[in-house]
Each structure stands twice: as C-alpha cells, then as structure tokens.
Design an enzyme around this catalytic site. Structure first.
Site, PDB file in Angstrom:
ATOM      1  N   LEU A  16     -49.421 -30.771 -48.185  1.00 59.77           N
ATOM      2  CA  LEU A  16     -50.689 -30.475 -47.525  1.00 59.77           C
ATOM      3  C   LEU A  16     -50.711 -31.114 -46.132  1.00 59.77           C
ATOM      4  CD1 LEU A  16     -53.037 -31.198 -50.558  1.00 59.77           C
ATOM      5  CD2 LEU A  16     -52.469 -28.942 -49.625  1.00 59.77           C
TER       6      LEU A  16
ATOM      7  N   LYS B  10     -44.000 -36.752 -45.662  1.00 60.29           N
ATOM      8  CA  LYS B  10     -44.284 -37.816 -44.713  1.00 60.29           C
ATOM      9  C   LYS B  10     -45.251 -37.273 -43.655  1.00 60.29           C
ATOM     10  CE  LYS B  10     -42.338 -35.783 -41.406  1.00 60.29           C
ATOM     11  NZ  LYS B  10     -43.253 -35.364 -40.330  1.00 60.29           N
TER      12      LYS B  10
ATOM     13  N   TRP C 129     -41.561 -24.191 -47.627  1.00 58.75           N
ATOM     14  CA  TRP C 129     -40.835 -22.921 -47.671  1.00 58.75           C
ATOM     15  C   TRP C 129     -39.408 -23.063 -47.154  1.00 58.75           C
ATOM     16  CZ3 TRP C 129     -41.976 -18.011 -49.437  1.00 58.75           C
ATOM     17  CH2 TRP C 129     -41.158 -16.968 -48.983  1.00 58.75           C
ATOM     18  N   ARG C 130     -39.257 -23.754 -46.032  1.00 60.56           N
ATOM     19  CA  ARG C 130     -37.954 -23.826 -45.363  1.00 60.56           C
ATOM     20  C   ARG C 130     -37.029 -24.880 -45.960  1.00 60.56           C
ATOM     21  NH1 ARG C 130     -38.271 -26.054 -40.967  1.00 60.56           N
ATOM     22  NH2 ARG C 130     -40.470 -26.674 -40.917  1.00 60.56           N
TER      23      ARG C 130
ATOM     24  N   SER D 120     -52.536 -23.052 -53.800  1.00 58.14           N
ATOM     25  CA  SER D 120     -53.017 -22.880 -52.441  1.00 58.14           C
ATOM     26  C   SER D 120     -54.484 -22.496 -52.518  1.00 58.14           C
ATOM     27  CB  SER D 120     -52.215 -21.788 -51.713  1.00 58.14           C
ATOM     28  OG  SER D 120     -52.771 -21.521 -50.436  1.00 58.14           O
ATOM     29  N   ARG D 121     -55.184 -22.645 -51.415  1.00 62.12           N
ATOM     30  CA  ARG D 121     -56.563 -22.181 -51.395  1.00 62.12           C
ATOM     31  C   ARG D 121     -56.639 -20.658 -51.354  1.00 62.12           C
ATOM     32  NH1 ARG D 121     -59.050 -26.779 -47.249  1.00 62.12           N
ATOM     33  NH2 ARG D 121     -59.076 -28.465 -48.774  1.00 62.12           N
TER      34      ARG D 121
ATOM     35  N   ALA E 182     -47.037 -25.047 -47.253  1.00 64.19           N
ATOM     36  CA  ALA E 182     -46.665 -25.373 -45.877  1.00 64.19           C
ATOM     37  C   ALA E 182     -45.298 -24.807 -45.528  1.00 64.19           C
ATOM     38  CB  ALA E 182     -46.661 -26.888 -45.687  1.00 64.19           C
TER      39      ALA E 182
END
Length: 342
Positions: free
Chosen positions: A80, A103, A23-24, A43-44, A19
């Site tokens: 996720l 969250k 990354w950030r 990851s998928r 997500a």
C-alpha cells in the site's frame, strides 16, 4: 497440525494493495517461491484485484479488512502507499498474520517501533522489504572492506535517483507519505548501515530537501552523515534526475564502486570496480534475484515461527534506525523550493 507439518506446510500469502512494485517485482518472486502460495489479493477496486489474481493466482477481494479476516491467509505482503503502512500492518498483526511490508515500513520512527513491539508481543514475523539486503554482492563488498582491501574507509556515497514520475503518481501525495526521501533516500541510508554495521552508529550532520510547491513533497535531496568512527556518508536521492543507482566506498588505499546497486534485475551480473593510484581491477559477480531471495527468506522465517522459533527480525534494530535517520533528516534539513515550479 504437528510441528513437522507446520515446518513444511506452504505459507499462504494475502496481498494488501495492487501497487506497481508488487506487479513488477515481488509478486512474481512470491508466486515462484517454493513453499509459498498466493491465496488472496485485496484492493479497493475489485477489477484491479482481479487483474492481479488472473496473473498470480488467488482470490480477488474488495477491501483490506476482508482479506485479513480470511482463514486461508497466514501472512500478508503489504504493498500500500507509505502513509497506510502502519495502520494496515498493525491490523494484520492483530489479526495474527505475519507481515512483509514494503519499504519504508512506516513513515516515522515511533510508528515503526510500535509495529516491532506489536510483532514481538505476538511472536509474528515482521520484515521490512528492503530487498538489497538479500543480494550477495553487498556481502562481497563487506568482506573486502573488512579484509582491508580499501584501507581505512574514509567516505561512502550512495545515490538513487530517477526521472520524474507521472503527475498522478502516489509518490506526489503528501497525505499518503510521498516524497523522494521515503521512496528513494532510504536505499543509500540502509545500504550504509548494511555495509558499516549498526555498531558504528550513523548520525545526521546536515541535509537539503528540494520541495515541489504544487504537491508539497520533497522531490530530491541530499544528506550528510558521519559514523562514530569518523566515516563520512553522503546519501543522494530524488525523482527529478537522470537514472543512477550506485554507491562508492573510498578508503585510504583504494576506491570501490558498484553500479546498478539497489534494484538490479535478476539477470544482472554486478561489477565491482576497484581503483588504486596506478591500478584498476573489475570483478564480475554471479547474477542473483534479490526479490526471490527476499521471498524465500520471509517464508523460511514464517515456517520457523509457526514451529515455535522466535520471530524477532535479525534486522529489527537496523529497520528502526533507518526510520530514526529519516526523522532526523526531516527535522534538520534545509528546505528549498524547486526553481521554476512555484
């Protein structure tokens, strides 16, 4: 491995999901945290996982179950979509992994209670990744409130809003737990709990949710709550606004305001502004990285649990109560269609 070794061994993190928040925000913090090692990311799409591991380290893995089967993963950071949190957090706990879940921990209170019960049965660390709880500025505000600086508190208002998201964003997916209440509304709700304490229990008095008919998700809303002692709490949230991330405490003697309150960048120095009838003062606090503080706190809890300490989260009751408040808001809210979009 001896107890001493367990207390000092690195916490090996496996990441479920690639997500943007990972990354950030969280993966830079986890990668830089002392005593933490990112060993795998699932990851998928293997190419997406590889993009992340090229930056943060670890082995790219296709598929979430494959990561949970790895012996070199002690704990999981769950990044996720909201609607998948319960399924994969439960799978991680059953696989013997500690869990730091983005969250909201789940999309409903019953599912959150199930995870907390599962973690307790296995003495595994389970934390909801509500990073503002680890920023010291809110402790300063709590101390001012407890010390009577504002007088008797009458009203708390929290606002977290931002502009519309790209059309394909997962937060517009009702089937994956999208919507502004779960994405942004939980921030002022949990902040109110953090500042007021769960002993002064919040109850929902009313709410409005603006629904996008194309996606079926709530894109903004407002909730009115009250504590047992009579403090009125207003939570404003959404992703169809100009940006705002702030809260205000209004007491009988003074009013305190904090801007950039929920997701401040690590270099930001928070400013606490107190207004009285004929006096204004501003206090500039030290910068703090709430993401780094969260990563360190999670790793410390995991090492303690590996050494035999109880893994029960100190904020477990608050995590569950936030989920209950979300359920109450959804159950009682007046729903209106976004004008011009239907």
């Amino acid at each position: 491995m001896s107890a001493a070794d367990l207390a000092t061994a690195p916490v090996r993190i496996g990441v479920l999901g690639a997500a943007s928040v990972a990354w950030r925000r969280m993966l830079p913090a986890l990668a830089a945290a002392a005593g933490v090692e990112i060993t795998a990311l699932a990851s998928r799409e293997l190419a997406r996982a590889t993009r992340f591991t090229d930056r943060f380290g670890g082995v790219p893995v296709r598929g979430y179950a494959e990561l949970l089967a790895r012996p070199d993963v002690d704990a999981v950071y769950l990044a996720l979509p909201n609607g998948l949190h319960h399924e994969w957090a439960a799978a991680a706990l059953r696989a013997g992994k500690h869990v730091l879940g983005e969250k909201p921990l789940t999309t409903e209170a019953a599912a959150t209670a199930d995870l907390l019960r599962l973690a307790g049965q296995r003495n595994l660390v389970l934390r909801e990744n509500f990073t503002p709880a680890h920023h010291p500025m809110h402790g300063v505000v709590r101390d001012l409130l407890a010390g009577g600086r504002l007088g008797v508190l009458r009203h708390l208002t929290g606002s977290f809003c931002f502009p519309p998201l790209p059309g394909g964003d997962v937060r517009y997916r009702a089937d994956l737990g999208g919507g502004a209440l779960l994405d942004a509304g939980v921030y002022p709700l949990r902040l109110a709990q953090l500042l007021l304490g769960d002993e002064d229990r919040l109850e929902v008095s009313g709410a409005v949710l603006r629904i996008d008919p194309a996606s079926g998700v709530d894109v903004s809303g407002s909730a009115l709550l009250v504590t047992r002692s009579g403090v009125i709490v207003t939570a404003e949230f959404g992703f169809e606004h100009s940006y705002a991330s702030r809260y205000q405490l209004w007491g009988a003697a003074a009013r305190l305001a904090v801007d950039r309150a929920f997701t401040p960048p690590p270099e930001h120095r928070p400013v606490l502004r107190i207004d009285e009838q004929d006096h204004t003062e501003e206090t500039v606090l030290a910068a703090a990285d709430q993401y780094a503080c969260t990563a360190t706190a999670f790793a410390t809890a995991v090492r303690a649990a590996r050494s035999g300490a109880p893994a029960t989260a100190p904020d477990a009751a608050a995590t569950l109560r936030t989920a209950e408040l979300v359920d109450e808001i959804r159950a009682t809210a007046r729903r209106i269609t976004v004008p011009g979009s239907g």
